[in-house]
Design a protein around this motif. Structure first.
Motif, PDB file in Angstrom:
ATOM      1  N   THR A 128       0.779  -1.167   0.008  1.00 16.86           N
ATOM      2  CA  THR A 128      -0.073   0.242  -0.039  1.00 16.86           C
ATOM      3  C   THR A 128       0.894   1.309   0.160  1.00 16.86           C
ATOM      4  OG1 THR A 128      -1.485  -1.158   1.419  1.00 16.86           O
ATOM      5  CG2 THR A 128      -1.800   1.114   1.091  1.00 16.86           C
ATOM      6  N   ALA A 132       1.461   4.194  -2.997  1.00 22.31           N
ATOM      7  CA  ALA A 132       1.275   5.486  -3.034  1.00 22.31           C
ATOM      8  C   ALA A 132       2.625   6.306  -3.201  1.00 22.31           C
ATOM      9  CB  ALA A 132       1.090   5.913  -1.255  1.00 22.31           C
ATOM     10  N   GLU A 137       1.559  10.330  -4.106  1.00 24.06           N
ATOM     11  CA  GLU A 137       0.752  10.692  -3.162  1.00 24.06           C
ATOM     12  C   GLU A 137       1.297  11.062  -1.849  1.00 24.06           C
ATOM     13  OE1 GLU A 137      -2.704   8.172  -2.825  1.00 24.06           O
ATOM     14  OE2 GLU A 137      -3.180   8.555  -4.806  1.00 24.06           O
TER      15      GLU A 137
END
Length: 137
Positions: A128, A132, A137
């Motif tokens: 995860t 990102a 992000e």
């Protein structure tokens, strides 16, 4: 007949430090090589610094160099089928696959059994965080 791992979790209840809630929890986690580590909850007056039995058991195993696990048993003094809380589930997910068997003690030789993936679907994991980073992000 009571499961051996559940018995180890029950034995861990004796070391619980629970002066505030009086709710004792014990856990036993088994490594893939068959080694078992136990833990009990340790409360703190501000509650947020309390340690959960599952975390204590896992931390003992990790400190001893283990990183792969296949089964966890959890019990309470109330024998109420307690499951790991969300925070413990996320901590377990750091080291355990979705197929980790989680056995919850209902008392009188009765247990409920789940996989970690059933208890915590769509967990936040290393992949995860990598996704990102890649997406900026």
């Amino acid at each position: 007949m009571t499961d051996t791992l559940v018995e180890r979790a029950r034995d861990a209840l004796d070391t619980a430090y629970v002066p505030y809630s009086e709710y004792r929890v014990g856990a036993a986690i088994r490594t893939t090589d068959g080694t078992v580590f136990t833990g009990s909850n340790i409360e703190n007056a501000n509650y947020s610094n309390s340690l959960h039995a599952e975390e204590v058991a896992l931390a003992s195993a990790v400190t001893d160099g283990h990183r792969t696990f296949d089964r966890l048993a959890v019990t309470s003094g109330a024998r109420d089928g307690v499951t790991p809380c969300g925070m413990c589930r996320q901590t377990l997910a750091e080291f355990c696959d979705d197929d980790l068997r989680v056995v919850c003690d209902e008392g009188d030789g009765t247990t409920s059994e789940y996989t970690l993936g059933e208890l915590l679907p769509s967990t936040i994991g290393p992949e995860t965080l990598e996704a990102a980073k890649r997406s900026g992000e």
